[in-house]
Design a protein around this motif. Structure first.
Motif, PDB file in Angstrom:
ATOM      1  N   TYR A 157     107.223  30.124  22.800  1.00  0.00           N
ATOM      2  CA  TYR A 157     106.366  30.056  24.012  1.00  0.00           C
ATOM      3  C   TYR A 157     107.376  29.107  24.953  1.00  0.00           C
ATOM      4  O   TYR A 157     108.282  28.620  24.409  1.00  0.00           O
ATOM      5  N   THR A 159     110.071  32.173  24.941  1.00  0.00           N
ATOM      6  CA  THR A 159     109.193  33.268  25.012  1.00  0.00           C
ATOM      7  C   THR A 159     109.840  34.587  24.770  1.00  0.00           C
ATOM      8  O   THR A 159     111.043  34.803  25.293  1.00  0.00           O
ATOM      9  N   TRP A 175     105.995  39.498  19.261  1.00  0.00           N
ATOM     10  CA  TRP A 175     104.941  38.386  18.720  1.00  0.00           C
ATOM     11  C   TRP A 175     103.503  38.920  18.883  1.00  0.00           C
ATOM     12  O   TRP A 175     102.569  37.909  18.865  1.00  0.00           O
ATOM     13  N   GLY A 176     103.163  40.155  19.210  1.00  0.00           N
ATOM     14  CA  GLY A 176     101.879  40.704  19.354  1.00  0.00           C
ATOM     15  C   GLY A 176     101.239  40.534  20.867  1.00  0.00           C
ATOM     16  O   GLY A 176     102.154  39.859  21.527  1.00  0.00           O
ATOM     17  N   GLU A 181      99.602  38.980  23.841  1.00  0.00           N
ATOM     18  CA  GLU A 181      99.786  37.741  24.678  1.00  0.00           C
ATOM     19  C   GLU A 181      98.477  37.321  25.488  1.00  0.00           C
ATOM     20  O   GLU A 181      97.560  37.777  25.983  1.00  0.00           O
ATOM     21  N   PRO A 192     102.036  34.061  23.052  1.00  0.00           N
ATOM     22  CA  PRO A 192     101.482  35.048  22.072  1.00  0.00           C
ATOM     23  C   PRO A 192     100.073  34.381  21.624  1.00  0.00           C
ATOM     24  O   PRO A 192     100.166  33.339  21.191  1.00  0.00           O
ATOM     25  N   LEU A 193      99.102  35.395  21.338  1.00  0.00           N
ATOM     26  CA  LEU A 193      98.028  34.906  20.702  1.00  0.00           C
ATOM     27  C   LEU A 193      98.310  34.391  19.483  1.00  0.00           C
ATOM     28  O   LEU A 193      97.374  33.223  19.022  1.00  0.00           O
ATOM     29  N   SER A 194      99.117  34.787  18.684  1.00  0.00           N
ATOM     30  CA  SER A 194      99.289  34.378  17.197  1.00  0.00           C
ATOM     31  C   SER A 194      99.960  32.823  17.245  1.00  0.00           C
ATOM     32  O   SER A 194      99.504  32.212  16.525  1.00  0.00           O
ATOM     33  N   ILE A 195     100.326  32.356  18.313  1.00  0.00           N
ATOM     34  CA  ILE A 195     101.017  31.156  18.380  1.00  0.00           C
ATOM     35  C   ILE A 195      99.815  30.288  18.678  1.00  0.00           C
ATOM     36  O   ILE A 195      99.555  29.041  18.185  1.00  0.00           O
ATOM     37  N   LEU A 201      96.801  30.856  17.890  1.00  0.00           N
ATOM     38  CA  LEU A 201      95.815  30.742  16.821  1.00  0.00           C
ATOM     39  C   LEU A 201      96.593  30.037  15.764  1.00  0.00           C
ATOM     40  O   LEU A 201      95.637  29.221  15.093  1.00  0.00           O
ATOM     41  N   SER A 202      97.777  29.781  15.400  1.00  0.00           N
ATOM     42  CA  SER A 202      98.180  28.746  14.641  1.00  0.00           C
ATOM     43  C   SER A 202      98.178  27.552  15.094  1.00  0.00           C
ATOM     44  O   SER A 202      98.118  26.615  14.164  1.00  0.00           O
TER      45      SER A 202
END
Ligand code: NDP
Length: 251
Positions: free
Chosen positions: A31, A35, A39-40, A42, A105-108, A110-111
């Motif tokens: 990010y 970026t 990574w899926g 966003e 990324p949504l994954s970042i 969420l983590s």
């Protein structure tokens, strides 16, 4: 949960922070300037900042106030410091960013939510159930020195963040070489300030969950800073070569 179980879980969580460190150095969290695709899905980055920082704010305050131990003025004060940092980070900082159209990324996100919830759980649960600060702790040297360090770190962090944000004039994008003050010594005084801030918090609260949070802060921020520093050196030919990454003269 009894204190013994709480402590074992917390130690396991602290060990994980140490294991995460080298991985985070090798894989720059994608990010901001790092970026990249792959990574899926966003999400808008301001929205992501708000959504990922808010859980930390809520969980500590709720658990801190609803545990088995009735909060005293010290606990209210500590919660106030937490609200000061996370209130700003969740509701002011994201809207000051000049990063129109940027995604995360949504994954970042969420983590980060996961990391904030676990850290917040440990701190909030401790404050609500195990903490035992007598009122004269307000005059304890750990409290006074820790509080001064906390505010010094917060000042450095915010001042540096807003300096960086304002490097872009409204509507501009791209990056410039930051100059002046602590920027002449390190690439990321904002991260340096945040590390100082949570070190002060760990000292003033003098408890394991705050120490664990400090470890996690370093495990996140030192690798991010090393990655930023390397990025600056690769991007700008004229980047000052006497500048360190995060700790003046050292690292
Ligand atoms: P950065 O320094 O990467 O960016 C801060 C802001 O300034 C961003 O909007 C960025 O834009 C902009 N910016 C940065 N450098 C430049 C430049 N050279 N020229 C123009 N604009 C620039 O900060 P982070 O995103 O790493 O962190 C933001 C805050 O969150 C910090 O206060 C940090 O301490 C905190 N944080 C805390 C963590 C923790 O574990 N406690 C973890 C991560 C961050 P852009 O986004 O486009 O790059």
């Amino acid at each position: 949960m009894d204190y013994q179980t709480f402590k074992y879980l917390l130690f396991a969580w602290m060990i994980l922070a140490i294991l995460v460190f080298p991985i985070a150095v090798r894989i720059a969290a994608p990010y901001g300037r790092h970026t990249r695709k792959g990574w899926g899905p966003e999400i808008d980055n301001r929205m992501a900042w708000m959504l990922m920082e808010m859980p930390a704010l809520i969980i500590v305050v709720v658990l801190g106030l609803t545990g088995e131990v009735a909060p005293n003025r010290i606990i209210y004060f500590i919660l106030g410091l937490w609200i000061l940092h996370y209130g700003h980070r969740s509701f002011i900082f994201p809207f000051m960013l000049r990063t129109k159209g940027k995604k995360m990324p949504l994954s970042i996100m969420l983590s980060a939510i996961f990391f904030n919830l676990i850290n917040g759980f440990f701190l909030g649960y401790y404050l609500g159930n195990f903490a035992n600060y007598p009122l004269h702790y307000f005059s304890d040297p750990r409290f006074i020195i820790g509080l001064s360090i906390f505010f010094l770190g917060m000042f450095i962090n915010m001042r540096s963040d807003y300096y960086l944000i304002n490097l872009r004039k409204p509507g501009e994008s791209g990056y410039k070489i930051p100059k002046g003050g602590l920027f002449d010594y390190v690439s990321c005084p904002n991260h340096f300030g945040e590390i100082i801030e949570w070190g002060g918090f760990a000292l003033l609260t003098f408890c394991l969950p705050a120490l664990s949070f400090y470890l996690w802060t370093m495990a996140n921020l030192i690798p991010r800073t090393l990655n930023h520093h390397k990025w600056y050196q690769e991007k700008f030919e004229n980047y000052p070569n006497n500048r360190k990454a995060v700790i003046p003269f050292i690292l």
